[in-house]
Scaffold this motif. Structure first.
Motif, PDB file in Angstrom:
ATOM      1  N   PRO A 148      -4.576   6.148  -0.933  1.00  0.00           N
ATOM      2  CA  PRO A 148      -5.413   5.681  -0.322  1.00  0.00           C
ATOM      3  C   PRO A 148      -6.075   4.424  -0.438  1.00  0.00           C
ATOM      4  CG  PRO A 148      -5.886   6.914  -2.419  1.00  0.00           C
ATOM      5  CD  PRO A 148      -3.689   6.737  -2.124  1.00  0.00           C
ATOM      6  N   ASP A 149      -6.637   3.622   0.222  1.00  0.00           N
ATOM      7  CA  ASP A 149      -8.477   2.752  -0.312  1.00  0.00           C
ATOM      8  C   ASP A 149      -7.074   1.610  -0.371  1.00  0.00           C
ATOM      9  OD1 ASP A 149      -9.746   4.171   1.149  1.00  0.00           O
ATOM     10  OD2 ASP A 149     -10.474   5.592  -0.809  1.00  0.00           O
ATOM     11  N   ALA A 150      -5.963   1.171  -0.413  1.00  0.00           N
ATOM     12  CA  ALA A 150      -5.124   0.246  -0.980  1.00  0.00           C
ATOM     13  C   ALA A 150      -6.236  -0.618  -0.565  1.00  0.00           C
ATOM     14  CB  ALA A 150      -4.280   0.148  -0.326  1.00  0.00           C
ATOM     15  N   PRO A 151      -6.115  -2.347  -1.323  1.00  0.00           N
ATOM     16  CA  PRO A 151      -6.638  -3.442  -1.025  1.00  0.00           C
ATOM     17  C   PRO A 151      -6.100  -4.127  -0.091  1.00  0.00           C
ATOM     18  CG  PRO A 151      -5.768  -3.447  -3.048  1.00  0.00           C
ATOM     19  CD  PRO A 151      -5.328  -2.045  -2.893  1.00  0.00           C
ATOM     20  N   GLN A 152      -6.214  -5.126   0.702  1.00  0.00           N
ATOM     21  CA  GLN A 152      -5.803  -6.374   1.993  1.00  0.00           C
ATOM     22  C   GLN A 152      -5.446  -6.993   1.212  1.00  0.00           C
ATOM     23  OE1 GLN A 152      -5.573  -4.936   5.237  1.00  0.00           O
ATOM     24  NE2 GLN A 152      -5.172  -3.354   4.740  1.00  0.00           N
ATOM     25  N   THR A 154      -1.779  -3.957  -6.010  1.00  0.00           N
ATOM     26  CA  THR A 154      -1.703  -2.720  -5.073  1.00  0.00           C
ATOM     27  C   THR A 154      -0.362  -2.418  -5.184  1.00  0.00           C
ATOM     28  OG1 THR A 154      -1.488  -2.121  -2.617  1.00  0.00           O
ATOM     29  CG2 THR A 154      -0.941  -4.127  -3.123  1.00  0.00           C
ATOM     30  N   GLY A 164       0.898  -1.326   0.151  1.00  0.00           N
ATOM     31  CA  GLY A 164      -0.098  -0.087   0.376  1.00  0.00           C
ATOM     32  C   GLY A 164       0.910   1.319   0.461  1.00  0.00           C
ATOM     33  N   ASP A 222       0.317  -5.378   6.674  1.00  0.00           N
ATOM     34  CA  ASP A 222       0.922  -4.920   5.165  1.00  0.00           C
ATOM     35  C   ASP A 222       2.848  -4.881   5.642  1.00  0.00           C
ATOM     36  OD1 ASP A 222       1.962  -3.079   6.486  1.00  0.00           O
ATOM     37  OD2 ASP A 222       1.316  -1.304   5.738  1.00  0.00           O
TER      38      ASP A 222
END
Length: 299
Positions: A89-93, A184, A73, A157
């Protein structure tokens, strides 16, 4: 002084810093290194002393092992934390299963885009010089070989990989591309080169503590730079001929010979790396590592 030194490069030091520090301790001895490590990295840096600096191309052939940690991320121009890091912003898990699933794509011969902040030469100059000046840099893709990738840990992360690869491989790029395959981005937060051939970080010395005596005590025979090449023990009469770069014949008693061979004196010290001419049945020195005694006296 002639041989190799296994050094554990400290973080924040450049590879050149190590060479300069050791060069100061062994004045009048040529010092070089094989396989540049970025300032962020730690670990094995093989140092060549005296005429062993001629072995650098051979050390490049040895496989290398790294342990690297990446943060998902995140993105940066250098693909690590040495330049400004952007949080997506709003990075996927990303799950552990996802990471394991994509790893095989990066094993074998792969095409890789090195970072713009890298030592790759563009028109004869390292790419990072242009990048640091804010100039646009187009680094060409290259083919590299990755022998093995293992996921050691994935917590939140952060994920840690152990990578065994050939020369010219950028570990930062592997982490970046693995993250991209998971949808990501990632930056490398730490890197340790744990092995070059059979030189390991556990047996490496600290350059900050090294003095001339320690360097001499930890000097490694030059033959370790080319561990898988056949050795030939020279006779006392042949040693000065090889030191002068002269070809020498070989007989049936020498056995089957082809390709590259190491020529060692009766004590086992490396004198030269040679190529076998099977048609003329000659051993032809290509890289001579010892100067004849009379040349030393003249110098």
């Amino acid at each position: 002084m002639f041989g190799l030194l296994n050094v554990n490069k400290p973080a924040s030091w450049t590879s050149r810093d190590v060479v300069d520090r050791l060069g100061y301790k062994v004045r009048r001895v040529k010092v070089g290194h094989s396989g540049t490590l970025d300032p962020l990295a730690t670990g094995v840096l093989v140092i060549c002393l005296g005429r062993a600096t001629r072995l650098v191309p051979y050390l490049h052939r040895l496989p290398k092992t790294y342990v690297a940690t990446f943060q998902l991320g995140r993105r940066s121009d250098s693909d690590d934390i040495e330049t400004e890091v952007e949080v997506l912003p709003d990075a996927p898990q990303v799950t552990t299963a996802q990471l394991r699933e994509v790893l095989p794509r990066f094993v074998g011969k792969i095409t890789q885009l090195p970072p713009t902040y890298s030592a790759v030469k563009i028109n004869g100059k390292p790419a990072y010089r242009k990048a640091r000046k804010g100039k646009p840099v187009e680094v060409p893709e290259r083919e590299v070989e990755v022998h093995r990738i293992e996921l050691l840990e994935h917590v939140g992360d952060l994920f840690t990989l152990e990578i065994e690869c050939g020369t010219g491989t950028y570990i930062r790029s592997i982490g970046r591309d693995i993250a991209a395959a998971c949808g990501t981005a990632a930056v490398m937060t730490s890197l340790c080169r744990t092995r070059v051939g059979d030189f390991t970080v556990e047996t490496a010395i600290n350059p900050e503590k090294a003095d001339r005596r320690m360097i001499q005590e930890h000097l490694i025979p030059a033959t370790r730079a080319v561990p898988d090449v056949q050795r030939i023990m020279l006779t006392a009469d042949d040693v000065p001929r090889v030191e002068n770069g002269n070809e020498i014949p070989f007989s049936e008693a020498t056995g089957e010979l082809s390709g590259e061979v190491l020529l060692c004196d009766p004590s086992g010290e490396l004198v030269a790396i040679a190529e076998v001419d099977t048609e003329r049945r000659l051993i032809c020195p290509r890289v001579v590592l010892r100067i004849p005694p009379e040349v030393n006296r003249i110098g």
